[in-house]
Design a protein around this motif. Sequence first.
Motif, PDB file in Angstrom:
ATOM      1  N   THR A 259      37.480 109.025  32.247  1.00  0.00           N
ATOM      2  CA  THR A 259      38.086 108.470  33.329  1.00  0.00           C
ATOM      3  C   THR A 259      39.190 107.534  33.190  1.00  0.00           C
ATOM      4  O   THR A 259      39.352 106.884  31.790  1.00  0.00           O
ATOM      5  N   HIS A 260      40.038 107.329  34.036  1.00  0.00           N
ATOM      6  CA  HIS A 260      41.183 106.164  33.979  1.00  0.00           C
ATOM      7  C   HIS A 260      40.582 105.064  35.020  1.00  0.00           C
ATOM      8  O   HIS A 260      41.099 103.660  35.243  1.00  0.00           O
ATOM      9  N   SER A 261      39.592 105.495  35.659  1.00  0.00           N
ATOM     10  CA  SER A 261      39.121 104.452  36.997  1.00  0.00           C
ATOM     11  C   SER A 261      38.431 103.219  36.727  1.00  0.00           C
ATOM     12  O   SER A 261      37.585 103.362  36.020  1.00  0.00           O
ATOM     13  N   PRO A 262      38.864 102.108  37.002  1.00  0.00           N
ATOM     14  CA  PRO A 262      38.038 100.819  36.631  1.00  0.00           C
ATOM     15  C   PRO A 262      36.501 100.957  37.080  1.00  0.00           C
ATOM     16  O   PRO A 262      35.804 100.543  36.558  1.00  0.00           O
ATOM     17  N   ALA A 263      36.328 101.649  38.322  1.00  0.00           N
ATOM     18  CA  ALA A 263      35.215 101.722  39.229  1.00  0.00           C
ATOM     19  C   ALA A 263      34.319 102.464  38.414  1.00  0.00           C
ATOM     20  O   ALA A 263      33.170 102.075  37.739  1.00  0.00           O
ATOM     21  N   ALA A 264      34.905 103.536  37.632  1.00  0.00           N
ATOM     22  CA  ALA A 264      34.095 104.601  36.923  1.00  0.00           C
ATOM     23  C   ALA A 264      33.630 103.825  35.613  1.00  0.00           C
ATOM     24  O   ALA A 264      32.609 104.007  35.007  1.00  0.00           O
TER      25      ALA A 264
ATOM     26  N   ASP B   3      34.972 115.438  33.542  1.00  0.00           N
ATOM     27  CA  ASP B   3      36.442 114.962  33.166  1.00  0.00           C
ATOM     28  C   ASP B   3      37.107 114.651  34.344  1.00  0.00           C
ATOM     29  O   ASP B   3      37.469 115.483  35.240  1.00  0.00           O
ATOM     30  N   GLU B   4      37.244 113.198  34.657  1.00  0.00           N
ATOM     31  CA  GLU B   4      37.865 112.463  35.493  1.00  0.00           C
ATOM     32  C   GLU B   4      37.324 113.235  36.924  1.00  0.00           C
ATOM     33  O   GLU B   4      38.111 113.719  37.774  1.00  0.00           O
ATOM     34  N   PRO B   5      36.309 113.066  37.400  1.00  0.00           N
ATOM     35  CA  PRO B   5      35.503 113.355  38.378  1.00  0.00           C
ATOM     36  C   PRO B   5      35.754 112.730  39.837  1.00  0.00           C
ATOM     37  O   PRO B   5      35.614 113.269  40.909  1.00  0.00           O
ATOM     38  N   THR B   6      36.144 111.566  39.515  1.00  0.00           N
ATOM     39  CA  THR B   6      36.656 110.657  40.720  1.00  0.00           C
ATOM     40  C   THR B   6      38.220 110.596  40.797  1.00  0.00           C
ATOM     41  O   THR B   6      38.777 109.769  41.819  1.00  0.00           O
ATOM     42  N   ALA B   7      39.015 111.523  40.160  1.00  0.00           N
ATOM     43  CA  ALA B   7      40.265 111.391  40.567  1.00  0.00           C
ATOM     44  C   ALA B   7      40.833 112.027  42.006  1.00  0.00           C
ATOM     45  O   ALA B   7      40.225 112.715  42.467  1.00  0.00           O
ATOM     46  N   PHE B   8      41.794 111.340  42.416  1.00  0.00           N
ATOM     47  CA  PHE B   8      42.271 111.628  43.890  1.00  0.00           C
ATOM     48  C   PHE B   8      41.291 111.483  44.877  1.00  0.00           C
ATOM     49  O   PHE B   8      41.437 111.757  46.117  1.00  0.00           O
ATOM     50  N   LEU B   9      40.388 110.441  44.532  1.00  0.00           N
ATOM     51  CA  LEU B   9      39.417 109.888  45.651  1.00  0.00           C
ATOM     52  C   LEU B   9      39.729 108.780  46.259  1.00  0.00           C
ATOM     53  O   LEU B   9      40.204 107.861  45.368  1.00  0.00           O
ATOM     54  N   ASP B  10      39.725 108.542  47.164  1.00  0.00           N
ATOM     55  CA  ASP B  10      39.773 107.066  47.765  1.00  0.00           C
ATOM     56  C   ASP B  10      38.661 106.260  47.365  1.00  0.00           C
ATOM     57  O   ASP B  10      37.631 106.668  46.936  1.00  0.00           O
TER      58      ASP B  10
ATOM     59  N   ALA C 244      27.608 115.434  45.102  1.00  0.00           N
ATOM     60  CA  ALA C 244      28.909 115.686  44.683  1.00  0.00           C
ATOM     61  C   ALA C 244      30.107 115.178  45.718  1.00  0.00           C
ATOM     62  O   ALA C 244      31.210 115.322  45.458  1.00  0.00           O
ATOM     63  N   GLN C 245      29.505 114.690  46.858  1.00  0.00           N
ATOM     64  CA  GLN C 245      30.292 114.408  47.903  1.00  0.00           C
ATOM     65  C   GLN C 245      31.148 115.962  48.488  1.00  0.00           C
ATOM     66  O   GLN C 245      32.333 115.540  48.919  1.00  0.00           O
ATOM     67  N   VAL C 246      30.647 117.268  48.317  1.00  0.00           N
ATOM     68  CA  VAL C 246      31.203 118.153  48.829  1.00  0.00           C
ATOM     69  C   VAL C 246      30.908 118.141  50.263  1.00  0.00           C
ATOM     70  O   VAL C 246      31.949 118.739  51.215  1.00  0.00           O
ATOM     71  N   LEU C 247      29.825 117.756  50.893  1.00  0.00           N
ATOM     72  CA  LEU C 247      29.493 117.747  52.275  1.00  0.00           C
ATOM     73  C   LEU C 247      30.486 116.796  53.119  1.00  0.00           C
ATOM     74  O   LEU C 247      30.692 117.102  54.210  1.00  0.00           O
ATOM     75  N   ALA C 248      31.021 115.921  52.316  1.00  0.00           N
ATOM     76  CA  ALA C 248      31.969 115.034  52.999  1.00  0.00           C
ATOM     77  C   ALA C 248      33.086 115.736  53.745  1.00  0.00           C
ATOM     78  O   ALA C 248      33.646 115.544  54.660  1.00  0.00           O
ATOM     79  N   PHE C 249      33.560 116.821  52.941  1.00  0.00           N
ATOM     80  CA  PHE C 249      34.511 117.714  53.616  1.00  0.00           C
ATOM     81  C   PHE C 249      33.996 118.977  54.072  1.00  0.00           C
ATOM     82  O   PHE C 249      34.485 119.732  55.168  1.00  0.00           O
ATOM     83  N   ALA C 250      33.036 119.612  53.400  1.00  0.00           N
ATOM     84  CA  ALA C 250      32.498 120.804  53.888  1.00  0.00           C
ATOM     85  C   ALA C 250      31.922 121.036  55.333  1.00  0.00           C
ATOM     86  O   ALA C 250      32.197 121.863  55.919  1.00  0.00           O
TER      87      ALA C 250
ATOM     88  N   ALA D 116      33.074 105.376  45.686  1.00  0.00           N
ATOM     89  CA  ALA D 116      31.920 104.617  45.213  1.00  0.00           C
ATOM     90  C   ALA D 116      30.616 105.284  45.589  1.00  0.00           C
ATOM     91  O   ALA D 116      29.824 105.231  44.960  1.00  0.00           O
ATOM     92  N   ALA D 117      30.868 105.931  46.795  1.00  0.00           N
ATOM     93  CA  ALA D 117      29.746 106.882  47.122  1.00  0.00           C
ATOM     94  C   ALA D 117      29.358 108.058  46.157  1.00  0.00           C
ATOM     95  O   ALA D 117      28.119 108.252  45.870  1.00  0.00           O
ATOM     96  N   LEU D 118      30.301 108.643  45.469  1.00  0.00           N
ATOM     97  CA  LEU D 118      30.162 109.494  44.451  1.00  0.00           C
ATOM     98  C   LEU D 118      29.396 108.931  43.237  1.00  0.00           C
ATOM     99  O   LEU D 118      28.457 109.568  42.640  1.00  0.00           O
ATOM    100  N   LEU D 119      29.909 107.824  42.658  1.00  0.00           N
ATOM    101  CA  LEU D 119      29.375 107.268  41.624  1.00  0.00           C
ATOM    102  C   LEU D 119      27.914 106.529  41.914  1.00  0.00           C
ATOM    103  O   LEU D 119      27.024 106.894  41.211  1.00  0.00           O
ATOM    104  N   HIS D 120      27.590 106.331  43.070  1.00  0.00           N
ATOM    105  CA  HIS D 120      26.421 106.073  43.378  1.00  0.00           C
ATOM    106  C   HIS D 120      25.288 107.229  43.671  1.00  0.00           C
ATOM    107  O   HIS D 120      23.986 107.243  43.048  1.00  0.00           O
TER     108      HIS D 120
END
Length: 592
Positions: A563-568, A532-539, A484-490, A544-548
Amino acid sequence: MPPDRCRRATVSQDTETQLRQAQRHEAQQRRLRQHWLDTLGAAASGRRRLAAIAISVSGMLLVAQAGAIAWLVQHVLLERAPLADGLWVLAALAVVLLLRTLLGSVTQACAGDVADAARLALRERAYASVLGKGPLWLRQQRSGELGEVMLAHADAIENYYSGFQPVRIEVVVVPLIVALAVAWVDWVVAIIFIATAPLVPFFMMLVGWGAEAAGRAQLGELARMSGHFADRIKGLGLLRLYGRGEAELEGVADAAEGVRERTMKVLRIAFLSSTVLEFFASVSVAMVALYLGLSYLGLMSLHAQVPTLGAGLFCLLLAPEFYAPLRRLAAHYHDRANALAAAAEIERLLGALPGPAAALATARPLASAAAEPLQPHAPLLQAHGLVLRPLGAGHDVLKDISFQLESNQRLAVVGPSGSGKSTLLEALAGWLPPREGSLMLRSGVEVGYAGQRPYLFHGSIADNLRLADPTASLATLRHAAEAAQVLAFADHLPDGLDTVIGERGFGLSGGEARRIGLARLLLRNPGVMLLDEPTAFLDPHTEAALLHALAIHARGRSVIIATHSPAAIAWADSTLRLPDGHLHHDPRQVRA
C-alpha cells in the motif's frame, strides 16, 4: 594450398557440420513429437487394438473375396459348370462382403473413439500446462493463440488418429497378406508388387517434409490471426475511440489473406503428391496386367505352363488392393504432417510438449526448492535473502529481502512506485520463483492473493464471487461482499449481486473491480491474505470502513498488504520498507 582457399574450405566444412547437426536435431525432434502424438491415445489403447484386429481380419477376407470371384469366373464362365455348383461360393461371397462392411464400420468407430480420447488428452494436458505456468506467464501470451491449441491444433490431432493411424496399420498388414496370397498363385506378380511398393513410401517421405513445413506455417499463421483478431475484439472500444477501426479492419484482412495463402500452399502439396502417388500405383497395376496379357498371348513364358484365367483374375483383382492402402496412406499422410506441425506449434506456444495432466502441477507450491515447509511451531512464513526479478525484466528488482510473518500479524509492504511491492506479493503467492534465497511456509497454511487487476468473467457479480466457493449460500456471499465494501455499490445496481458485468469487469470502475476481487479472497478464507493496494481509488470514508471490516474478517489470520495509504500503514502492526527490505515494528500501532 593458398591460405584463402584453406579458410574457405574450413568455413565450408564448418557449415556442413552445422547443417548435419541441425538435420539430426530436427530428426530427433520429429521422433519426439511422433512419440508424444502416440501417447495421446493411450487411454483408448483397447479400441486401437480392436481396430487393428478388424483391419487384419478384413485383409484376410479380401483375399477370400478375390478367390471366390476368380473361382466363379473360372468354373462357371470358362469351364461352363452349372451355376448351382457355385451357389455356396456365391453365399460365401455375400457373407464375406457383409463381414467386411461390418469390420469397416467397427474400424471407423474405434478410430473415432481413439481420436476423441486423443483430443481430450491434448486439451487436458494443455490446460494443465497453462495452469502450471501461472498467471504471470499468461499475461505475456496472446489468448487467441492459446485458444488455437484447443481448437485447430486439437482438430489436426484428431485427423491423425481417425485418418492416418488406421491406414498405417492397414499398410503394414494388408499388403503383406495380399503378397503372400499372390506369391502362392504366381510368384512373378508377387515380385512386381515387392519391387514397386517402395516407390510410394519413398515419395511420401520426400513430400512429407515439405507438407509438414507448410502445415506448420499454416497453423502458425492461423494462430497469429486468431490472436490478432481476439486482441482487436477486446480493444474494440478503444480502437473506435481513436478512430482506428478501418485501419484494423485492413489488418484483419491482411492476416486472413496470409492464412488463405498458407492454406492454398498446403492444398497444392496435397493434390500434387496424391496425383503422383496415384500415377505410381496405376503404373504398377498396369505392369501386372501387361505381364498377364503377354503370358496369355504367348509372348512371355516365365512358368512351365500359362496361368489359368482364374489365377490371373485372382492376381489382377488383388493388384489394386495391394496398392490401395498405400494410396490411402498418401491421402492421409498429410494428416500426419499436420499433426506433427500442430505438435511443433504447441511446443512453441507452451515452451514444451505437455506431458500427462496428472503429472503436471496445477499450482506452484509456496516453498523453496532447497528447503522443506516450516513445521507447526515455526513462524507462519519466512523469507531469507530473496532476490526477485519480474518475468521479462532485464534486472533484479528486489535483493536480499528477509523477513518473517507470525500468526495473526498484519504486515504493510510500503515503498515508492516501481520498488517491487507487487513483485514480492507475486513471489509470496507462488507465482514467481525467487532467483536466490529461500521462501518457506508453515505446513498446511493456505495463501490467497488479491491483485490490482482481478480477472472478472462475463456473468453476475455473484457468479464471479462463487469462483472461490461454488457452494456458498447467498448469506455467505453477502457477508464477504459486505466486508469488502462490495455491497456499498452493488445494492445500488438494478439487480444487486445478480447484476451482470462484462468480461474483465466491463461496466465497473477499477476500485469496484478490486473490491470484488477482495470479496472473492475473503470468501476463500485463506490463512495468509496477500492484498495489493486494496484501498486504492477509495474515498477516506470507504477506506476506513473497508479496513475496519477487514480487521474483523481477518481476525486470527495474517495479512500482508502492499500500500501507499497512510491509513492502511497505520492499520498494520509491522512495516516492510522496499527496496531496502528492512522490517519495522511500531509499538504505537494499535489494532482496529
